[in-house]
Motif scaffolding. Structure first.
Motif, short mmCIF file in Angstrom:
data_model
loop_
_atom_site.label_atom_id
_atom_site.label_comp_id
_atom_site.label_asym_id
_atom_site.label_seq_id
_atom_site.Cartn_x
_atom_site.Cartn_y
_atom_site.Cartn_z
N VAL A 39 3.92 -45.41 -17.07
CA VAL A 39 2.68 -44.91 -16.48
C VAL A 39 1.49 -45.63 -17.12
N ALA A 40 0.61 -46.16 -16.29
CA ALA A 40 -0.59 -46.86 -16.78
C ALA A 40 -1.64 -45.82 -17.18
N TYR A 41 -2.07 -45.88 -18.43
CA TYR A 41 -3.03 -44.89 -18.94
C TYR A 41 -4.46 -45.41 -18.88
N SER A 42 -4.66 -46.59 -18.30
CA SER A 42 -5.95 -47.21 -18.06
C SER A 42 -6.54 -47.77 -19.36
N PRO A 43 -7.42 -48.78 -19.26
CA PRO A 43 -8.07 -49.31 -20.46
C PRO A 43 -8.94 -48.27 -21.15
N ILE A 44 -9.41 -47.28 -20.40
CA ILE A 44 -10.19 -46.20 -21.00
C ILE A 44 -9.31 -45.38 -21.94
N GLY A 45 -8.08 -45.09 -21.49
CA GLY A 45 -7.13 -44.38 -22.34
C GLY A 45 -6.80 -45.16 -23.60
N PHE A 46 -6.60 -46.48 -23.46
CA PHE A 46 -6.32 -47.33 -24.63
C PHE A 46 -7.46 -47.22 -25.64
N ALA A 47 -8.69 -47.38 -25.17
CA ALA A 47 -9.85 -47.34 -26.07
C ALA A 47 -9.96 -45.98 -26.75
N TYR A 48 -9.68 -44.90 -26.02
CA TYR A 48 -9.77 -43.56 -26.62
C TYR A 48 -8.68 -43.37 -27.67
N PHE A 49 -7.48 -43.85 -27.40
CA PHE A 49 -6.41 -43.80 -28.39
C PHE A 49 -6.75 -44.63 -29.62
N ALA A 50 -7.49 -45.73 -29.41
CA ALA A 50 -7.83 -46.63 -30.52
C ALA A 50 -8.99 -46.13 -31.36
N GLY A 51 -9.68 -45.10 -30.91
CA GLY A 51 -10.77 -44.57 -31.73
C GLY A 51 -11.95 -44.02 -30.97
N GLY A 52 -12.02 -44.22 -29.66
CA GLY A 52 -13.08 -43.61 -28.89
C GLY A 52 -14.17 -44.56 -28.44
N ILE A 53 -15.40 -44.15 -28.60
CA ILE A 53 -16.53 -44.84 -27.98
C ILE A 53 -16.78 -46.23 -28.58
N ILE A 54 -16.62 -46.38 -29.90
CA ILE A 54 -16.90 -47.69 -30.53
C ILE A 54 -15.90 -48.75 -30.05
N PRO A 55 -14.57 -48.49 -30.10
CA PRO A 55 -13.65 -49.49 -29.52
C PRO A 55 -13.92 -49.76 -28.05
N LEU A 56 -14.30 -48.73 -27.31
CA LEU A 56 -14.59 -48.90 -25.88
C LEU A 56 -15.74 -49.89 -25.67
N ILE A 57 -16.81 -49.72 -26.42
CA ILE A 57 -17.98 -50.60 -26.30
C ILE A 57 -17.61 -52.04 -26.68
N ILE A 58 -16.89 -52.19 -27.79
CA ILE A 58 -16.50 -53.53 -28.25
C ILE A 58 -15.59 -54.21 -27.23
N ILE A 59 -14.58 -53.49 -26.75
CA ILE A 59 -13.60 -54.06 -25.82
C ILE A 59 -14.29 -54.56 -24.55
N PHE A 60 -15.13 -53.73 -23.94
CA PHE A 60 -15.69 -54.11 -22.65
C PHE A 60 -16.85 -55.10 -22.78
N THR A 61 -17.52 -55.11 -23.92
CA THR A 61 -18.50 -56.17 -24.16
C THR A 61 -17.80 -57.52 -24.26
N LEU A 62 -16.67 -57.56 -24.97
CA LEU A 62 -15.91 -58.80 -25.10
C LEU A 62 -15.32 -59.23 -23.75
N ILE A 63 -14.85 -58.27 -22.96
CA ILE A 63 -14.33 -58.60 -21.63
C ILE A 63 -15.43 -59.20 -20.77
N GLY A 64 -16.63 -58.64 -20.82
CA GLY A 64 -17.76 -59.21 -20.08
C GLY A 64 -18.06 -60.63 -20.53
N MET A 65 -17.97 -60.88 -21.84
CA MET A 65 -18.19 -62.23 -22.38
C MET A 65 -17.15 -63.20 -21.83
N LEU A 66 -15.88 -62.78 -21.80
CA LEU A 66 -14.82 -63.64 -21.26
C LEU A 66 -15.02 -63.90 -19.77
N GLN A 67 -15.49 -62.89 -19.04
CA GLN A 67 -15.74 -63.07 -17.61
C GLN A 67 -16.81 -64.14 -17.37
N LYS A 68 -17.86 -64.13 -18.18
CA LYS A 68 -18.91 -65.14 -18.03
C LYS A 68 -18.37 -66.52 -18.40
#
Length: 486
Positions: A403-432
């Protein structure tokens, strides 16, 4: 002018934030959930509309736009409609998974989703993506060695790479490594070999990219294009994975758009048909594969199981025209990930992660090691089977499903809001960074397509996104330099 646009952007953000906070005070339950969905879609629409003004010709090729549509709008902002259909299975399902009060956790999940979407766009708009692109390409040695190319194909090399990609996937099937027909034991046994075979197999997609681009732009190499397309579609069916069945249509749809600056209605129609076929066949195929103890990973058994899967759906009348609404409802339910994110949040809050759970934070911190150190050296290298752990201990399903728990679930398991912000900021950087590769012509397009899905269909196993970049980027550099004449 730029200051006015920046001030307008800030004003829009503040208004959206104010509406989010106000709705939380005034509303609750399902109505609050609906408002949060509307606000998310409104925010995504605003970002895409503004981006289109800046990039009127190729805006749809931007990974951040595609991720906004296919990860956020589709999985978190549109398919949620299934939970608002009275007396439907999906409506009852949220109570089965989250208990008698599901909406506090669904609303909390929506808050995290909104933050993730915002910081993905924030990371994209920062200059970090441009700087990373310059670092990867502006070295004179890299330019001369890899990207100083014509648009003429090294046709003998193209055919050779297509043949070895076919051979690689046949070997994967025989060893029990390919797609959903594979098994974790074989993948653990052949760990390093599997990674090599997988990379060779991916060459088939790259050949389809160059052959379709060449065909749509120049109108030649029709036979190469047809062979590569049929090959990828056939192996997509054998993989038992919906994404692999749809990927060939995705590739030719986008290469046609790059060549003609417009979409092809026939390709889009066939793409939707492929989604329907994937749904009809794949789910029962997975059930049969996991329940049949006599299942063996060979082409004949896989094809027979696929035929049996179709027959199962036919007997269940899922392929009748009268049941299109049933297919559509179940299809939307399978694309919807807010519920799995909400369940991850609920489980972490109420139960917590014990020794059975994987260390999600460690998975983020050891990404470079995961990319380059083989399992033969690193005995405790983590297996990517967190979907099964989530299925059994969090979702309450069985070991035979993932079952896919979504990237949001991964970030929450990893520590919550701080990992979430770091992960998606880096993803945005890679997209650019990836979007910039389109400036480099055909060679850059190989890099673009080779890594596109990793930052568009953002996976639950977030660490694998960054592992894929570290592992595949050098490989793609070499391949694109071989495919085109200097």
């Amino acid at each position: 002018m730029l200051d006015n646009k920046r001030n307008l952007r800030i004003l829009v953000y503040l208004i959206l934030l104010f509406l989010n906070v106000l709705s939380a005070f005034l509303l609750q339950g399902a109505l609050l959930y609906l408002v949060k969905i509307i606000l998310l879609n409104g925010y995504l629409f605003y970002e895409i509309k503004e981006f289109r003004k800046i990039n009127p010709t190729n805006w749809f090729l931007s990974p951040v736009v595609l991720a906004s549509l296919f990860t956020f709008a589709l999985s978190f902002g549109v398919t949620n409609i299934v939970y608002f259909i009275p007396n439907s299975i999906s409506h009852k399902y949220i109570y089965n998974i989250l208990g008698p009060e599901p909406f506090p956790y669904l609303n909390k999940a929506m808050d995290y989703i909104f933050v993730a979407a915002f910081f993905m766009w924030f990371g994209y708009m920062m200059k970090l993506g441009d700087k990373l692109f310059n670092l990867l390409t502006h070295n004179s040695f890299i330019r001369k060695s890899f990207f100083t190319r014509t648009d003429k194909l090294n046709i003998n090399i193209v055919w050779f790479l297509l043949i070895i990609s076919i051979a690689s996937r046949i070997v994967q099937i025989q060893l029990g490594l390919y797609g959903y027909a594979g098994d974790p034991e074989s993948r653990e046994q052949y760990g390093a070999v599997w990674n090599i075979l997988y990379l060779i197999g991916v060459l088939g997609n790259l050949i389809l990219i160059v052959s379709s681009t060449n065909f749509f732009i120049k109108g030649n190499r029709r036979f190469l294009f047809l062979v590569s397309f049929v090959t990828e579609l056939g192996f997509g069916l054998l993989s038992g994975m919906k994404s692999e069945i749809m990927l060939p249509f995705f590739i030719i749809g986008f290469t046609y758009y790059i060549a003609k600056k417009r979409f092809n209605k026939i390709i889009i129609t066939f793409a939707f048909v492929s989604i329907l076929i994937a749904y009809i066949i794949v789910e029962p195929f997975r059930i049969l594969r996991m329940s049949d103890k006599r299942f063996s990973s060979d082409p004949i058994t896989i094809v027979n199981t696929i035929v049996d899967s179709y027959e199962i759906n036919k007997r269940a009348k899922l392929v009748d025209e009268q049941s299109f609404d049933v297919i559509l409802l179940q299809f939307l339910s399978r694309l919807e990930y807010t519920l799995t994110a909400a369940r991850a949040i609920q489980y972490k809050d109420q139960v917590g992660l014990d020794t059975r759970a994987q260390d999600f934070r460690e998975r983020l911190l050891t990404i470079p090691l995961q990319a380059y150190i083989p399992r033969a050296i690193w005995n405790d290298k983590p297996l990517e089977d967190s979907g099964r752990w989530y299925s059994v201990y969090v979702w309450g399903s069985t070991e035979t499903s993932s079952v896919a728990y979504s990237p949001i679930g991964f970030a929450y398991f990893a520590g919550g809001i701080i990992p979430l912000i770091i992960i998606f900021t880096l993803i945005g950087m890679l997209q650019k960074t990836l979007f910039n590769f389109l400036k480099l012509g055909n060679g850059g397009m190989i890099i673009y397509f080779g890594l596109l899905l990793s930052v568009v269909l953002i996976d639950s196993k977030v660490n694998t996104i960054f592992v894929a970049w570290l592992r595949n980027l050098p490989f793609l550099y070499i391949i694109q330099s071989l495919l085109y004449k200097k």
